[in-house]
Design a protein around this motif. Structure first.
Motif, PDB file in Angstrom:
ATOM      1  N   PHE A 151       0.806  -1.215   0.000  1.00 44.13           N
ATOM      2  CA  PHE A 151       0.000   0.000   0.000  1.00 44.13           C
ATOM      3  C   PHE A 151       0.843   1.270   0.000  1.00 44.13           C
ATOM      4  N   ASN A 234      -6.453   5.333  -1.668  1.00 41.80           N
ATOM      5  CA  ASN A 234      -5.125   5.423  -1.071  1.00 41.80           C
ATOM      6  C   ASN A 234      -4.589   6.832  -1.299  1.00 41.80           C
ATOM      7  N   PHE A 240      -6.116   6.311   4.142  1.00 44.32           N
ATOM      8  CA  PHE A 240      -7.126   6.020   3.133  1.00 44.32           C
ATOM      9  C   PHE A 240      -8.369   6.867   3.419  1.00 44.32           C
TER      10      PHE A 240
END
Length: 490
Positions: A151, A234, A240
């Protein structure tokens, strides 16, 4: 990239495909149900063949976690039944968490009280042998899902875990990897307040900014009425943000898959499960395709052809006929008859339209999963069906894909079937037309010719001399027509 709104509709149906998926009667895979997402193919030992892990429960609800190794022909051999946690209704993900080049595994699940929940991270030695890593403390959850993904774009795989922690306490926890397989909870990700169970997670870059986003569906309360399909953007700074879109008003007991449905370069969403009720659909059971405009703004496609399912359904989204377009298989309990299950197969024509395949050999189940992988390395996606059927019995049915051998323009004109398949000694040919059989050729899966001859009057071919594996039979008629089909030699 912008996408135009396509109207999805059912063009027609294709019949005569039943011979193109062959049930492997001796796959070696044990029946399993209540496997929310704990069934995955993965090459764990680097031999080039995908292996298999299954978590869940047997027909008697006894839980287990089993690893199988592929012998190279699509047969699976139990390799370890003792190392892994034995739980059901959990998640599973493979990925290299410590940078040694070997796929590791994390699995979750539970049974009984929340105190029985478990999560286990297992490190792979490269030969497919796993050792539990006890250096990390993950939230223990069941009735959820797990994904590994990078991520923060730092080159290592992070972990997200969802599911039921305890009564009215649900997880959507993100753990950051330091690159060596040590994980720290990111408590400032903005995800924790959106915990859910009966969850499905999908990871994709929905807005084409180079950062991986998250799609979820599942229950967020015991009443289940607040559950939504959700997209979390993201932000690139380890946080987020929920992208609120009113179109995502589909609730729990559903499943979703993501992929480029209309071939415009953006990631779309396929959903089946519960949705908003109406006078025409009082139960709220629904199916939908959501098309992405490239900026993660989604529009529901009109006239979606898919049959609606509910009660823990499953979706397979993959290219089954090797034409470059994603096809769809759905399975679960059907709306019209609450105690009946159904499975449906739709081919994507590449223009946003789907064609339903009739006479498919698959059996329908819920509380299970449709798992896709090329188990025999012939270049075509095969299908493993697990779950619970109408007779309350767990299953594990592996179907070998023969569709890809057929010419795309010739799918509706195949005029022969062969049996038995898999075959030991003699392969029989049955004609569905008035064409006269003339000759045959047998090819290896790489295209090299092995044998050719005329077809005798008894329409039977001796294949006893072949080694075990997958082959292509080409049949030529007196009229000059040529058809090809794969077969498996035991």
């Amino acid at each position: 990239m912008k996408s135009k709104l396509l109207s999805f509709f059912l063009l027609t149906t294709i019949s005569g495909f039943s011979q193109n998926f062959i049930l492997d009667e001796d796959s070696g895979i044990l029946p399993v149900q209540r496997n929310w997402d704990e069934v995955h193919f993965q090459d764990i030992d680097g031999d080039g063949f995908i292996d298999l892990f299954t978590g869940g429960a047997a027909s008697n609800y006894a839980t287990f976690g089993r690893m199988y190794k592929n012998d190279g022909t699509g047969n699976f051999i139990l390799d370890d039944d003792t190392t892994f946690i034995k739980k059901r209704e959990g998640g599973l993900a493979f990925g290299d968490v410590n940078g040694d080049g070997f796929p590791d595994m994390i699995v979750s699940g539970g049974f009984g009280s929340p105190g029985e929940n478990q999560v286990g991270l297992y490190l792979n030695d490269g030969d497919g042998n796993f050792t539990e890593n006890l250096n990390n403390t993950f939230v223990t959850a069941r009735e959820g899902d797990i994904r590994m993904f990078d991520f923060d774009n730092d080159g290592d795989l992070d972990i997200i875990i969802s599911g039921l922690i305890s009564s009215n306490n649900y997880a959507l926890h993100l753990y950051q990897n330091d690159g060596t397989g040590n994980f720290t909870l990111n408590s400032q990700s903005g995800l924790e307040t959106f915990g859910l169970y009966y969850a499905h997670l999908e990871i994709a870059d929905f807005d084409d900014d180079g950062l991986l986003d998250i799609a979820t569906v599942g229950k967020v309360s015991t009443g289940a009425q607040l559950s939504k399909i959700r997209i979390f953007k993201n932000n690139g700074n380890s946080t987020f943000t929920l992208m609120t879109q009113s179109i995502f008003n589909h609730t729990a007991k559903g499943a979703l898959k993501v992929g480029d449905i209309d071939n415009n370069g953006t990631i779309d969403i396929v959903f089946i499960g519960n949705g908003p009720a109406s006078s025409a659909n009082f139960s709220g059971y629904n199916s939908a395709i959501f098309l992405n405009d490239g900026n993660a703004n989604f529009t529901k496609a009109e006239n979606t052809p898919f049959i609606r399912h509910t009660d823990y359904p499953s979706i397979a989204l993959a290219d089954f006929d090797n034409d470059g377009f994603l096809d769809v298989i759905t399975s679960g309990r059907v709306v019209q008859s609450p105690n009946t299950h159904a499975i449906h197969f739709y081919l994507n024509n590449g223009q946003g339209n789907f064609i339903e395949v009739e006479d498919i050999p698959f059996t329908a189940h819920n509380y299970g999963k449709l798992t896709v992988g090329d188990v025999n390395n012939d270049g075509y996606n095969d299908l493993l069906i697990t779950g619970l059927g109408d007779n309350n019995t767990a299953v594990a049915k592996l179907y070998i894909n023969n569709i890809g051998v057929l010419n795309v323009d010739n799918k509706e004109s195949f005029k022969f079937k062969i049996y038995p398949n898999p075959v030991q000694d003699f392969l029989n040919i049955e004609s569905f037309s008035n064409d006269n059989l003339k000759s045959f050729e047998i090819y290896a899966i790489n295209g090299s010719l092995i044998k050719q001859n005329i077809i005798q009057s008894n329409s039977s071919i001796d294949v006893s001399f072949l080694s075990s594996g997958v082959y292509i039979l080409s049949i030529t008629t007196e009229e000059g027509n040529v058809n090809r089909i794969k077969f498996i030699k035991k």
